[in-house]
Motif scaffolding. Sequence first.
Motif, short mmCIF file in Angstrom:
data_model
loop_
_atom_site.label_atom_id
_atom_site.label_comp_id
_atom_site.label_asym_id
_atom_site.label_seq_id
_atom_site.Cartn_x
_atom_site.Cartn_y
_atom_site.Cartn_z
N ASN A 12 0.77 -1.02 0.00
CA ASN A 12 0.15 0.10 0.13
C ASN A 12 0.77 1.23 -0.06
O ASN A 12 0.63 2.27 -0.64
N ALA A 15 2.53 1.70 -3.47
CA ALA A 15 1.48 2.23 -4.15
C ALA A 15 1.00 3.59 -4.14
O ALA A 15 0.65 4.31 -5.02
N ARG A 74 -7.59 -1.29 -0.74
CA ARG A 74 -7.52 -1.44 -2.25
C ARG A 74 -7.99 -2.34 -2.93
O ARG A 74 -8.38 -3.15 -2.51
N HIS A 75 -8.27 -1.64 -4.12
CA HIS A 75 -8.87 -2.50 -5.33
C HIS A 75 -10.41 -2.74 -4.85
O HIS A 75 -10.87 -3.71 -5.19
N THR A 77 -13.96 -1.07 -5.27
CA THR A 77 -14.62 -0.14 -5.84
C THR A 77 -15.99 -0.11 -6.17
O THR A 77 -16.52 -1.49 -6.52
N ARG A 93 -10.21 2.93 -10.19
CA ARG A 93 -8.87 2.01 -9.83
C ARG A 93 -9.31 1.62 -8.34
O ARG A 93 -8.45 0.58 -7.85
N GLU A 95 -8.34 2.71 -5.61
CA GLU A 95 -7.21 2.61 -4.53
C GLU A 95 -6.84 4.33 -4.14
O GLU A 95 -5.90 4.29 -3.30
N ALA A 98 -7.54 3.80 -0.06
CA ALA A 98 -6.48 3.01 0.57
C ALA A 98 -4.91 3.79 0.38
O ALA A 98 -4.38 3.67 1.50
N SER A 99 -4.87 4.61 -0.72
CA SER A 99 -3.57 5.04 -0.69
C SER A 99 -3.33 6.37 0.30
O SER A 99 -2.14 6.28 0.98
#
Length: 595
Positions: A12, A15, A74-75, A77, A93, A95, A98-99
């Motif tokens: 994470n 990314a 993450r991932h 959506t 995306r 993300e 999460a990012s």
Amino acid sequence: MPIRRLSESMVNRIAAGEVVERPASVVKELVENAIDAGSTRIEVVTSGGGASLIRVSDDGSGIAADDLPFAVERHCTSKLESGLDDIRSLGFRGEALASVGAAARLMVTSRQSGASQAAEITVEGGRVGAVKPAALSAGTRVEVRDLFFSTPARLKFLKSERAESAAITDVVKRLAMVNPSIRFALSGSDRGSLDYPAVSGTDGQRVRLTQVLGADFADNAVAIDASREGARLSGFAGLPTFNRANSLAQFLFVNGRPVRDKLLLGAVRGAYSDLLKHGRYPVATLFIGLDPAEVDINVHPTKADVRFRDPGLIRGLIVGAIREAFATSGMRSSTTATGATVTAFRRGPIRPPASTTAWQAPLTPTGNAVANGLAEPAQVAFEGGAVPSADSRYNEPVPEPSAHPLGAARAQLHETYVVAQTADGLVIVDQHAAHERLVYERLKRGLESRGVGRQILLIPEVVDLPAEDVDRLVDRADELATLGLVIERFGPGAVAVRESPSMLGAIDASSLLSDIAEQIAEWDTAGGLRDKLEQVASTMACHGSVRAGRRLKPEEMDALLREMEATPNASECNHGRPTYIELKLADIERLFGRR
Ligand code: ADP
Ligand code: MG
């Protein structure tokens, strides 16, 4: 060393570095989420240039309490229903949250429409907390504190608070421009605040651009609306005279998404290439709409780059539509400069009149100019051009000034400016700038019809040039001939000019050829031959134009005005300077305190 799988939190964090480059990228992701949620108002608050606090609140659809853990994973959506070929939302995306959660202290509070209560979840440096009940009447509030606290290396790369705060303003402005029906507010201890009320209706787009860019822009831009093979271009293109020293005032959008794309910026440059001088940039706001399958926005995690399936189509659409808009918008020159001039007039100190100013000359119609003109040798400004000769046209009575937008020529001042009377004011034309544009447009027409009139030089003019320049010119002799310039090699270090475009009149062949050789040296592989020849035409026009300092006969002055009215883009010279300015009678009356 054995190969090991990276831990989830390390993945994470790595990314996050891509998506979250700086505070402005967080703002972009959060505001885009709010737009995707169907919000009608979005409020952004920041402090410390966004490094200490970013808070984005919206009144959109909200997130169900049960979904909150997925929202920050993450991932995950809720978008991307119909695949990467058909992206209709700004995010896809899964993300961003999460990012942000990996790089900062994140708190998402949300109340889904219809839910009895709001809920919140926190993530700190990647550690996700439990979902808890919270207080919020509707929509979603995302709060990001201490950005990059978990990745100190990134923290060091942040610019000054002021620069980061300005980057955030830019992001909000761009998203506001393309969403006029949403109200945007931006405030914080690190900035001045913005508030753009929602606007709707057919004029909504223009009103929002005025809110964001100021009234000057709309006053000095032409509306664009064109379609080609399913792609649509709309927006506003600033007048060439309303230019800037950098490209930052070019705002480009693809399917509602702000982009900074090289292809698009290049197309805008191409559209203005012969309207602006080197180093000046147009102001433009352009919206491109096309089938999502025709464009790939998944080029980079920040989604600022795009790839078009048919780049040539998009380039052609932009260049064609902007040129067309200027060609048909008729006589318009930037009003902003004129306004400033009037102000300067009014505020200027009163000086005693100088002894021989032109203003003291009798202002009877063209009186002075007639006398001057007749004293001139019979050198005609429009040799070989399309302008009718004096006999056929100028024995007619002087036209009523109101009949023509640029009026009737009344005098020439300082052998440089033509003064004309219009129905409701006066026009001052810079004769060199105007003529340069006219010659250039004629050369371009000649290029189209492959028929630039040439004159054969009785004695070919031999020009000495460096050997590389000779090679360059001779290699391009065929193309130059289409512009009426016929040359051939004359030994290793010289070129002979056999024919030249007749509309240029007598030219200084040596400086013209070295300018063209220089231009050819800069030709790169990009851009079509047509563009390049137009550049050469522009250079030739500059060489062939009536220099400032030449006296014009009254009929020459009127011919100049009439041809300007009939020529596309005549309100700017090839370098983007205005060819004429206009003062309304009302302005003049104000100068004299009559109003
Ligand atoms: P993406 O936008 O690519 O789907 P994000 O990480 O930005 O990924 O958001 C994850 C999910 O959280 C979104 O798909 C959406 O369902 C939900 N979400 C995020 N922000 C909001 C918001 N402001 N309003 C409603 N839902 C939101
Ligand atoms: Mg998103």
